[in-house]
Scaffold this active site. Structure first.
Site, PDB file in Angstrom:
ATOM      1  N   ASP A  11      -0.887  14.854  -3.012  1.00 54.65           N
ATOM      2  CA  ASP A  11      -0.144  14.686  -4.271  1.00 54.65           C
ATOM      3  C   ASP A  11      -1.139  14.749  -5.430  1.00 54.65           C
ATOM      4  OD1 ASP A  11       1.394  13.870  -6.401  1.00 54.65           O
ATOM      5  OD2 ASP A  11       2.138  12.039  -5.464  1.00 54.65           O
ATOM      6  N   ASP A 106       4.305  19.033  -7.088  1.00 55.54           N
ATOM      7  CA  ASP A 106       2.886  18.680  -6.891  1.00 55.54           C
ATOM      8  C   ASP A 106       2.627  17.913  -5.609  1.00 55.54           C
ATOM      9  OD1 ASP A 106       3.845  16.116  -7.454  1.00 55.54           O
ATOM     10  OD2 ASP A 106       2.035  15.576  -8.557  1.00 55.54           O
ATOM     11  N   GLU A 107       3.549  17.986  -4.653  1.00 55.82           N
ATOM     12  CA  GLU A 107       3.432  17.101  -3.493  1.00 55.82           C
ATOM     13  C   GLU A 107       3.874  17.813  -2.224  1.00 55.82           C
ATOM     14  OE1 GLU A 107       5.603  13.564  -4.425  1.00 55.82           O
ATOM     15  OE2 GLU A 107       5.510  12.849  -2.361  1.00 55.82           O
TER      16      GLU A 107
HETATM   17  P1  TTP Z   1       4.559  12.601  -9.576  1.00 54.30           P
HETATM   18  O1  TTP Z   1       3.685  13.130  -8.494  1.00 54.30           O
HETATM   19  O2  TTP Z   1       5.574  11.566  -9.223  1.00 54.30           O
HETATM   20  O3  TTP Z   1       3.663  11.946 -10.714  1.00 54.30           O
HETATM   21  P2  TTP Z   1       2.267  12.416 -11.296  1.00 54.30           P
HETATM   22  O4  TTP Z   1       1.674  13.551 -10.544  1.00 54.30           O
HETATM   23  O5  TTP Z   1       2.428  12.649 -12.761  1.00 54.30           O
HETATM   24  O6  TTP Z   1       1.379  11.108 -11.124  1.00 54.30           O
HETATM   25  P3  TTP Z   1       0.792  10.508  -9.772  1.00 54.30           P
HETATM   26  O7  TTP Z   1       1.224  11.384  -8.648  1.00 54.30           O
HETATM   27  O8  TTP Z   1      -0.693  10.481  -9.961  1.00 54.30           O
HETATM   28  O9  TTP Z   1       1.360   9.124  -9.718  1.00 54.30           O
HETATM   29  O10 TTP Z   1       5.314  13.767 -10.281  1.00 54.30           O
HETATM   30  C1  TTP Z   1       4.758  15.069 -10.467  1.00 54.30           C
HETATM   31  C2  TTP Z   1       5.156  15.659 -11.790  1.00 54.30           C
HETATM   32  O11 TTP Z   1       6.582  15.723 -11.863  1.00 54.30           O
HETATM   33  C3  TTP Z   1       4.706  14.835 -12.975  1.00 54.30           C
HETATM   34  O12 TTP Z   1       3.398  15.171 -13.412  1.00 54.30           O
HETATM   35  C4  TTP Z   1       5.754  15.143 -13.985  1.00 54.30           C
HETATM   36  C5  TTP Z   1       6.995  15.442 -13.205  1.00 54.30           C
HETATM   37  N1  TTP Z   1       7.919  14.265 -13.261  1.00 54.30           N
HETATM   38  C6  TTP Z   1       8.947  14.250 -14.208  1.00 54.30           C
HETATM   39  O13 TTP Z   1       9.125  15.220 -14.958  1.00 54.30           O
HETATM   40  N2  TTP Z   1       9.744  13.149 -14.282  1.00 54.30           N
HETATM   41  C7  TTP Z   1       9.592  12.033 -13.490  1.00 54.30           C
HETATM   42  O14 TTP Z   1      10.340  11.051 -13.601  1.00 54.30           O
HETATM   43  C8  TTP Z   1       8.534  12.066 -12.514  1.00 54.30           C
HETATM   44  C9  TTP Z   1       8.312  10.885 -11.606  1.00 54.30           C
HETATM   45  C10 TTP Z   1       7.722  13.198 -12.447  1.00 54.30           C
HETATM   46 MG    MG Z   2       1.621  13.548  -8.454  1.00 54.70          MG
END
Ligand code: TTP
Ligand code: MG
Length: 383
Positions: A11, A106-107
């Site tokens: 991720d 992103d995961e």
């Molecule tokens: P995540 O992987 O949940 O979050 P992140 O990568 O920003 O942070 P981390 O993994 O380090 O905790 O989500 C990936 C992307 O998806 C995030 O950069 C932006 C988008 N996203 C939204 O648009 N709305 C949301 O509510 C979430 C959780 C993510």
């Molecule tokens: Mg992320």
């Protein structure tokens, strides 16, 4: 007993914000928020870890986020760019294993079929950092749940493990909301019954839990004990099929490489035939001792799926582009698929008929007894 393969959850950290920092280095180290208009009802999509220190979180109204962190820079975001980077990340994951479940932009979960999960996690972390300059975290374990939580615990920019025997010591003290499926509403309900930590959940009688959470009680109870039998949901619309080998020791031996390419061609060919997806482009990947990596491809007038046809292409590519040994890794990739029905059915020569029959028999045996049942003569020269 069937071997249990490790599972990875990869991720990217603060993904949208990290891409913004990559494209505009002045933003590195600064609190930034990617989100909607604060005048309207815009919410935070994500924010950099610098902004998280102030309590800013995803899905929070931007207005509130700016109150918590007034110096944060607000950016509107650029979805096309994030998708482009996501594709680059996907391409890196696909170099390591074909068994990938893409969960979001992103995961992804990756199933490890060679080596240890931790080594693979470290390698992915290294390559994403080196080639894309982006922070990524990787969780490694034996199932999806523990891999996901291992990743959360490792964040940011790290590789972490959480093994089943560590569940009492490491998972149980955590708040129940770390368990996937426990959102704010369930969390509130569980709290009202005194279930605050994962240990409380693990020790709560399952029958009573069923009255609180309905049919999810069993899986929640399993999760609290670190048990998760969910399989990876692997997409079958892959754009390429590839296999690669990293040698236990770097090699100077061309014959050894030929034998490895032969084995990889058989693996790729088998998968092309199983999926009914002949391919027009065949690529060779070659990594040298210093990690420099090249790929060379050939696009053919007609799609192929035979082991020896694929081998012939990659062997020729290798002989042309082998550079200076020692070699560290070789890979074979097939792409630009044509569905079988698209292919013009030219009559086969007697030799081609024979080869086709042989392949059919090989595939049947392989399907029944697994990969190791067949040894070609070239492969034997490798042993
Ligand atoms: P995540 O992987 O949940 O979050 P992140 O990568 O920003 O942070 P981390 O993994 O380090 O905790 O989500 C990936 C992307 O998806 C995030 O950069 C932006 C988008 N996203 C939204 O648009 N709305 C949301 O509510 C979430 C959780 C993510
Ligand atoms: Mg992320």
């Amino acid at each position: 007993m069937k071997k249990k393969y490790d599972i990875l959850l990869c991720d990217l950290d603060a993904f949208f914000a990290s891409v913004e920092q990559l494209d505009c280095p002045q933003l590195i180290g600064k609190p930034i928020i990617v989100g909607g208009n604060p005048e309207g009802r815009g919410v935070v999509a994500t924010c950099s870890y610098e902004a998280r220190k102030f309590g800013v979180r995803s899905a929070m109204p931007v207005k509130k986020a700016l109150q918590l962190c007034p110096e944060a820079l607000l950016l509107p975001g650029n979805m096309a760019r994030y998708k482009e980077v996501s594709e680059q990340v996907r391409e890196i994951f696909e170099r390591f294993t074909p068994d990938i479940e893409f969960v979001s932009i992103d995961e992804a979960y990756l199933s490890v079929t060679q080596g240890t999960g931790y080594d693979l996690g470290k390698a992915i972390h290294f390559v994403v950092r080196k080639e894309l300059h982006l922070p990524i975290s990787v969780g490694v374990s034996e199932n999806k749940l523990l891999a996901k939580i291992a990743c959360e615990l490792a964040k940011p920019d790290n590789v972490g493990t959480l093994w089943p025997d560590q569940v009492p010591a490491l998972l149980w003290p955590l708040p129940v909301k770390v368990i996937p499926g426990i959102g704010p509403a369930t969390e509130k309900k569980l709290h009202s019954y005194g279930i605050k930590t994962v240990k409380d959940l693990a020790e709560y009688p399952e029958d009573t839990l069923r009255r609180l959470c309905g049919k999810h009680a069993t899986s929640l109870h399993h999760y609290a004990h670190g048990i998760d039998n969910r399989k990876l949901e692997i997409a079958h619309d892959a754009k390429s099929i590839s296999e690669e080998i990293t040698f236990p020791e770097d090699t100077h031996d061309r014959k050894y490489i030929h034998a490895a390419l032969h084995e990889l061609s058989e693996g790729v060919g088998y998968r092309l035939r199983s999926e009914g997806l002949p391919a027009r482009t065949i690529s060779l990947k070659l990594r040298f001792k210093d990690f420099q990596t090249i790929t060379r491809s050939k696009t053919l007038p007609q799609a192929i799926d035979g082991d020896s046809e694929i081998y012939l292409v990659v062997k020729t590519l290798f002989d042309l582009h082998c550079g200076k040994p020692p070699w560290r890794l070789v890979g074979v990739k097939a792409s630009e698929f044509e569905h079988e029905e698209q292919i013009s059915l030219l009559p086969l020569t007697p030799e081609e008929e024979k080869e086709k029959e042989l392949l059919l028999t090989k595939d049947k045996l392989r399907k029944k007894y697994g990969k190791e049942v067949l040894f070609s003569a070239t492969r034997l020269s490798k042993k």
